[in-house]
Design a protein around this motif. Structure first.
Motif, mmCIF file in Angstrom:
data_model
loop_
_atom_site.group_PDB
_atom_site.id
_atom_site.type_symbol
_atom_site.label_atom_id
_atom_site.label_comp_id
_atom_site.label_asym_id
_atom_site.label_seq_id
_atom_site.Cartn_x
_atom_site.Cartn_y
_atom_site.Cartn_z
ATOM 1 N N TYR A 40 -3.485 1.659 9.145
ATOM 2 C CA TYR A 40 -3.576 0.224 8.875
ATOM 3 C C TYR A 40 -3.543 -0.525 10.203
ATOM 4 N N ASP A 41 -4.357 -1.578 10.291
ATOM 5 C CA ASP A 41 -4.408 -2.360 11.532
ATOM 6 C C ASP A 41 -3.342 -3.452 11.517
ATOM 7 N N ASP A 42 -3.379 -4.318 12.541
ATOM 8 C CA ASP A 42 -2.346 -5.350 12.682
ATOM 9 C C ASP A 42 -2.388 -6.415 11.584
ATOM 10 N N THR A 43 -3.460 -6.433 10.801
ATOM 11 C CA THR A 43 -3.532 -7.358 9.686
ATOM 12 C C THR A 43 -3.050 -6.747 8.386
ATOM 13 N N ALA A 57 -3.784 1.342 18.467
ATOM 14 C CA ALA A 57 -4.929 0.857 17.696
ATOM 15 C C ALA A 57 -4.536 0.602 16.251
ATOM 16 N N ALA A 58 -3.667 1.450 15.721
ATOM 17 C CA ALA A 58 -3.175 1.293 14.352
ATOM 18 C C ALA A 58 -1.758 0.739 14.384
ATOM 19 N N ARG A 70 -4.601 -4.154 6.930
ATOM 20 C CA ARG A 70 -5.739 -3.612 6.187
ATOM 21 C C ARG A 70 -6.082 -2.227 6.719
ATOM 22 N N ILE A 71 -6.723 -1.429 5.849
ATOM 23 C CA ILE A 71 -7.058 -0.059 6.223
ATOM 24 C C ILE A 71 -8.090 -0.051 7.340
ATOM 25 N N ALA A 102 0.828 -1.213 0.000
ATOM 26 C CA ALA A 102 0.000 0.000 0.000
ATOM 27 C C ALA A 102 0.856 1.253 0.000
ATOM 28 N N ALA A 103 1.946 1.253 0.800
ATOM 29 C CA ALA A 103 2.838 2.417 0.827
ATOM 30 C C ALA A 103 3.517 2.612 -0.519
#
Length: 338
Positions: free
Chosen positions: A330-333, A311-312, A335-336, A288-289
């Motif tokens: 983005y979360d720990d998986t 949290a992110a 994903r946005i 994504a980056a």
């Protein structure tokens, strides 16, 4: 022994140990089957075999050093239970000395209970087993000395097992401590070797990247604009390798270099170390980056891995010097968020 198990030292988890246990069960079965002369009932003999067989299997399988209280209680009680079952049905007087087999067979279990750190329980089991024999002799009018005469002979083997346990267990503790120290030392050596290997790899990479430009600067003449840009890009890549170790991936490095060549200010930060992200999540964030950098033509892009517990897990901040900044989390998986 601080989590160590003496069974490892004595190979009590091996196939050979279970083979010996099988011979023990076979011996119990043989003794029971060959001493049925004059007994008032047959089934107690075989129930005693089952009890002792279960105890010897538990002796091998019970985890911990020493074994748990529950396992110890069953192994301790196996002797007197087997003796009570057999002496309840044997004739008076005995048809043969082998009919007292429930006195000798539990001794095997009690011997290894000493080795496994349950010496007092082993002696309690032997005392209760002897009490059954002595009680049977008294109740049948044969006298306490008669019961003591054929049951007390088991004291000597257990006494030797006790001395053996007092000798082997401190040695076992020392062996396990040496093994632990050896493991720690090997791990330290492996970590030091990994550090040296990483250092050599980074020095080799730095040599391959920087040496040509440094040699060009030393040889002269003045650098061209294109070579100056190459120096700037190289400096930024080296900074990324120090400040954003968790983000250094070939596709992201390529995207960052291209964006910087277009005049975009790129900053990459890894504030998550020493905690790490799942490889799949990291790959998603890096992809994504990279896409964000490929689409940037002005302003700045900041890619950051956040400290663990937030949290992110990562953010990408896009500022095109126009309508304002866009922050993507983005979360720990990977994903946005939102």
């Amino acid at each position: 022994m601080n989590g160590a198990d003496v069974r490892d030292l004595l190979s009590m988890k091996s196939t050979a140990a279970y083979a010996v246990a099988g011979f023990f069960v076979l011996a119990c079965l043989t003794c029971a089957s060959s001493t049925l002369t004059g007994v008032s009932a047959v089934w107690p003999e075989y129930v005693a075999v089952v009890v002792l067989s279960a105890a010897v299997i538990l002796l091998l399988r019970a985890p911990g050093d020493p074994p748990s209280v529950r396992s110890t209680a069953f192994m301790t009680a196996s002797g007197p239970i087997a003796a009570a079952l057999v002496f309840a049905v044997v004739p008076v007087p005995l048809a043969g000395s082998l009919q007292t087999w429930p006195l000798g067979m539990p001794l095997v279990i009690y011997t290894f209970m000493c080795v496994r750190g349950r010496t007092l329980a082993a002696w309690l089991g032997l005392a209760l087993t002897m009490s059954v024999a002595i009680g049977w002799a008294v109740l049948t009018g044969q006298g306490i000395l008669y019961g003591l005469s054929f049951s007390a002979i088991n004291v000597a083997p257990l006494l030797m097992a006790t001395f053996f346990a007092f000798t082997i267990r401190p040695l076992a503790a020392a062996i396990f401590e040496l093994r632990k120290q050896s493991t720690v030392r090997i791990a330290s050596q492996a970590a030091a070797a990994a550090v040296l290997e990483e250092r050599d790899a980074r020095l080799a990479s730095l040599d391959a990247l920087a040496r040509p430009l440094l040699q060009r600067i030393a040889d002269g003449p003045d650098l061209t604009d294109e070579e100056l840009l190459g120096c700037v890009l190289l400096e930024a890549e080296l900074r990324d390798s120090l400040r954003a170790r968790g983000l250094v991936r070939p596709n992201l490095a390529r995207a960052a270099r291209s964006a910087r060549a277009r005049g975009v200010e790129v900053m990459m930060l890894d504030d998550r170390a020493p905690a790490t992200l799942d490889d799949d999540a990291r790959d998603r964030i890096v992809a994504a980056a990279s896409n964000s950098l490929d689409g940037a033509h002005a302003g700045s892009v900041t890619v950051r891995l956040l400290p663990a517990g937030r949290a992110a897990a990562a953010t990408v901040l896009l500022d095109d010097l126009g309508d304002g900044a866009l922050r993507i989390e983005y979360d720990d998986t990977g994903r946005i968020r939102g």
